[in-house]
Design an enzyme around this catalytic site. Structure first.
Site, short mmCIF file in Angstrom:
data_model
loop_
_atom_site.label_atom_id
_atom_site.label_comp_id
_atom_site.label_asym_id
_atom_site.label_seq_id
_atom_site.Cartn_x
_atom_site.Cartn_y
_atom_site.Cartn_z
N GLY A 1 41.88 45.79 30.73
CA GLY A 1 42.04 46.01 32.16
C GLY A 1 42.48 44.73 32.83
N ARG A 2 42.87 44.91 34.07
CA ARG A 2 43.36 43.74 34.79
C ARG A 2 42.76 43.68 36.18
NH1 ARG A 2 49.19 42.98 37.43
NH2 ARG A 2 49.09 40.77 37.79
N ALA B 1 42.05 40.87 39.82
CA ALA B 1 42.77 39.90 40.65
C ALA B 1 42.83 38.54 39.99
CB ALA B 1 42.07 39.78 41.99
N THR B 2 41.83 38.25 39.18
CA THR B 2 41.78 36.89 38.64
C THR B 2 42.32 36.79 37.22
OG1 THR B 2 39.49 37.39 38.08
CG2 THR B 2 39.87 36.09 40.07
N VAL C 1 41.61 41.27 31.13
CA VAL C 1 40.56 41.27 30.11
C VAL C 1 41.12 41.94 28.84
CG1 VAL C 1 38.25 42.07 29.51
CG2 VAL C 1 38.74 41.32 31.83
N LYS D 1 38.61 37.24 28.91
CA LYS D 1 39.31 37.31 30.20
C LYS D 1 40.25 36.12 30.29
CE LYS D 1 38.77 38.18 35.03
NZ LYS D 1 37.98 38.96 35.95
N ASP E 1 30.94 38.06 44.12
CA ASP E 1 31.95 39.12 44.08
C ASP E 1 31.32 40.38 43.49
OD1 ASP E 1 34.39 40.28 44.52
OD2 ASP E 1 35.32 39.49 42.71
N1 LIG Z 1 32.97 42.19 28.79
C1 LIG Z 1 33.74 43.27 28.90
N2 LIG Z 1 33.72 44.21 27.93
C2 LIG Z 1 34.50 45.31 28.03
N3 LIG Z 1 35.33 45.55 29.04
C3 LIG Z 1 35.38 44.64 30.03
C4 LIG Z 1 34.61 43.47 30.01
N4 LIG Z 1 34.87 42.76 31.13
C5 LIG Z 1 35.77 43.48 31.81
N5 LIG Z 1 36.09 44.60 31.15
C6 LIG Z 1 37.06 45.63 31.57
O1 LIG Z 1 38.21 44.99 32.07
C7 LIG Z 1 38.51 45.51 33.36
C8 LIG Z 1 39.05 44.39 34.20
O2 LIG Z 1 38.03 43.47 34.40
P1 LIG Z 1 38.12 42.43 35.57
O3 LIG Z 1 36.80 41.79 35.70
O4 LIG Z 1 39.28 41.55 35.38
O5 LIG Z 1 38.50 43.41 36.74
P2 LIG Z 1 37.88 43.65 38.12
O6 LIG Z 1 36.45 43.30 38.13
O7 LIG Z 1 38.27 45.03 38.49
O8 LIG Z 1 38.74 42.65 38.96
P3 LIG Z 1 38.36 41.34 39.71
O9 LIG Z 1 39.16 40.29 39.09
O10 LIG Z 1 38.78 41.68 41.06
O11 LIG Z 1 36.90 41.14 39.61
C9 LIG Z 1 37.22 46.10 33.89
O12 LIG Z 1 37.46 47.20 34.70
C10 LIG Z 1 36.47 46.50 32.66
O13 LIG Z 1 36.73 47.87 32.39
#
Ligand SMILES: Nc1ncnc2c1ncn2[C@@H]1O[C@H](COP(=O)(O)OP(=O)(O)OP(=O)(O)O)[C@@H](O)[C@H]1O
Length: 557
Positions: free
Chosen positions: A15-16, A18-19, A22, A54, A148
């Site tokens: 997934g992606r 703002a920062t 992943v 990430k 956040d």
């Molecule tokens: N440790 C992890 N294990 C499995 N999937 C993850 C993990 N961390 C993040 N993800 C997946 O990756 C996606 C993107 O994560 P990310 O934290 O970048 O997005 P976000 O929280 O939607 O954005 P932001 O950068 O705005 O916080 C998430 O929606 C989640 O499904």
């Protein structure tokens, strides 16, 4: 598979945000895991083990301030362990790549879960948020504020037998990393308007109470399916955070509303501590279910007494009045940490300049297009001028002016992009813009879009069309005069039919044809009989005329 550092291979994007993006990744089979590197602060990694990585966006990774902060935050993030916190295992710095290595959680995030399954029951929402509050309490005790908190940053992990789900808070430290003096206070801040606390929106000092506010918004969303403050623009949403009190939805039981309402107080000093919040939510969770005992229901109704505020909230360094001094301190400490990391003495963070395994951060972070309505947004700075250091000019930051203008007029004001060259608070040269995103590879999941406020032209200049040659005048169409040539033409046929009908009518009315037909005579008989009668009539008439002349000539005798 792309290598990240010397230890990890990226497999597929998960997934992606703002920062950054992943990725699902794997520890290389040939990874050198020096003694003490993982054991001392991070989690032990084993060759072949699956992890989540990430990869931070290029804008963040190419900012020296953030790299410094990243290195400085390393030990803070690595020591943060709790059953409800996604563990950070390692931090990788390689050329212009910054990456956080985390435990992989096999479960959806709360935002996706609610979108697909609808809201939680009040009891489930209370107990789930209690787990999140536990994680916050642990991090606040360690002096770490998330900043956040939102459903997208809570992953739902399953218990070993798959019968239960529990929340895992992720993205700890990202806001801290992004909150670099060079990026956030002069130009932008990273946050999510729907979840931002009033004091953050106004650029006042932030404490752990901002996470409690985020927990209140999150709870509201879990039970209703949407956050309490919504609007057409980010500024409109921020305005509501500052001035509107949320209304209690009819589906939220009174004890749970008491908790939500206290978390959403505008004054951070009136919000409960995360620890008290966790305790209160458990009381509520057990007192509002269908099988709650009368004692549990009674305790839930009295939950207000459990929501005492935090007497010593954790402060976010670099926010509020002392920001300038804090920023200087951060830079100094970060420089020291970077130097230590570069020397590499037993440091799990890898500092590599180029090399054969050089990773292209553009490919990782700009591959996936984004899309969601409530994504994290990169917004103009909220920081007050007092945070900008000694050279900061007088007067409010332009973004603050827009916000107060909107508040005064009580109408929606659009957020405009602040040209860095005109930003009085910006002292650093601007980075090169990131290259255009590449195409999404086949088979990758659609990520959520994060909205970014793009520069707008000063004025709208309507584009002129090139002058066209006047079209040549057309002659009026010539009508061909109607001809009646006979059967070839429809009009001729109709005309002939009309003539025949007239003839028929005349024959039928003015000839003895009907009479003949009535007598059953054929054409020959009727005609010959008619001619005979006519002949007889003529001869009779002739003889009568002759007989009338005879007396005159006979008188001589
Ligand atoms: N440790 C992890 N294990 C499995 N999937 C993850 C993990 N961390 C993040 N993800 C997946 O990756 C996606 C993107 O994560 P990310 O934290 O970048 O997005 P976000 O929280 O939607 O954005 P932001 O950068 O705005 O916080 C998430 O929606 C989640 O499904």
């Amino acid at each position: 598979m792309r290598p990240v550092g010397s230890k990890y291979l990226l497999e597929e994007p998960l997934g992606r945000g703002a920062t950054g993006t992943v990725w699902r990744a794997r520890v290389r089979e040939d990874a050198a895991l020096p003694e003490g590197v993982d054991g001392a602060e991070g989690a032990p990694s084993h060759p072949g083990e699956v992890v989540a990585i990430k990869v931070l966006k290029e804008e963040l990774a190419s900012d020296p301030d953030i790299v410094m902060r990243f290195l400085r935050e390393r030990s803070v993030l690595l020591r943060l362990t709790h059953p409800n916190i996604v563990r950070t295992r390692d931090l990788v710095v390689e050329g212009e790549l910054l990456a956080l290595v985390m435990d992989l959680v096999n479960g959806p995030d709360l935002h996706c879960y609610v979108r697909e399954n609808g809201p939680f029951t009040p009891m489930a929402a209370a107990l789930l948020t209690a787990g999140i509050a536990d994680a916050l309490a642990a991090s606040h005790a360690d002096g770490i504020v998330h900043r956040d908190l939102k459903p997208a940053n809570v992953l739902l992990a399953s218990s070993e037998d798959g019968s239960q789900m529990y929340p895992m808070l992720t993205d700890f430290g990202i806001a801290r990393l992004a909150d670099s003096p060079g990026v956030t206070r002069t130009h932008e801040f990273v946050g999510t308007p729907a979840y931002v606390a009033p004091e953050s929106a106004e650029g006042r000092e932030q404490t752990s109470a901002v996470d409690v506010y985020g927990a209140g918004i999150l709870m509201y969303e879990l039970v209703t399916g949407h956050p309490p403050f919504r609007g057409e623009s980010a500024l409109e949403v921020l305005h509501q955070h500052l001035s509107q009190d949320p209304r209690r939805p009819s589906t939220v039981p009174e004890p749970l509303w008491t908790v939500i309402e206290r978390c959403l107080r505008k004054n951070p000093d009136e919000r409960p501590s995360a620890e008290n919040l966790a305790c209160a939510l458990r009381v509520v969770g057990h007192g509002i279910g269908a099988h709650a005992t009368p004692q549990a229901a009674e305790a839930a109704l009295g939950v207000g007494t459990l929501l005492a505020p935090d007497p010593a909230p954790a402060r976010v360094p670099g926010t509020g009045a002392g920001a300038a001094a804090a920023a200087g301190a951060v830079a100094g400490a970060a420089a020291g940490a970077a130097a230590a990391a570069a020397m590499g003495g037993g440091d799990p963070t890898q500092v590599m300049q180029g090399g054969s395994h050089a990773y292209d951060p553009n490919a990782a972070t700009s591959v996936l297009p984004g899309s969601a309505a409530d994504g994290t947004r990169v917004m103009p700075s909220t920081g007050p001028q007092g945070q900008q250091g000694p050279q900061a000019p007088q007067g409010p930051h332009p973004w603050e002016s827009q916000l107060s203008a909107a508040r005064n007029r009580n109408q929606q004001t659009e957020i405009g992009y602040l040209d860095p060259s005109q930003d009085p608070l910006r002292h650093r040269p601007r980075r090169q813009p990131a290259p255009a995103p590449a195409q999404q590879p086949y088979g990758q999941p659609q990520p959520q879009q994060r909205q970014r406020y793009e520069p707008r032209p000063e004025r709208y200049e309507p584009q002129r069309r090139p002058e066209r040659e006047p079209a040549p005048r057309r002659e009026p169409r010539q009508r061909t005069p109607m001809r009646i040539p006979g059967l070839g033409c429809l009009k001729g046929c109709l005309f002939m039919i009309f003539i025949l009908v007239v003839i028929f009518v005349l024959v039928w009315n003015f000839t003895p044809v009907p009479h003949w037909i009535a007598k059953g005579e054929n054409w020959y008989e009727a005609t010959s009989s008619w001619i005979k009668s006519a002949y007889h009539w003529v001869t009779t008439l002739g003889s009568a005329a002759r007989s009338m002349h005879i007396p005159k000539s006979g008188g001589l005798g």
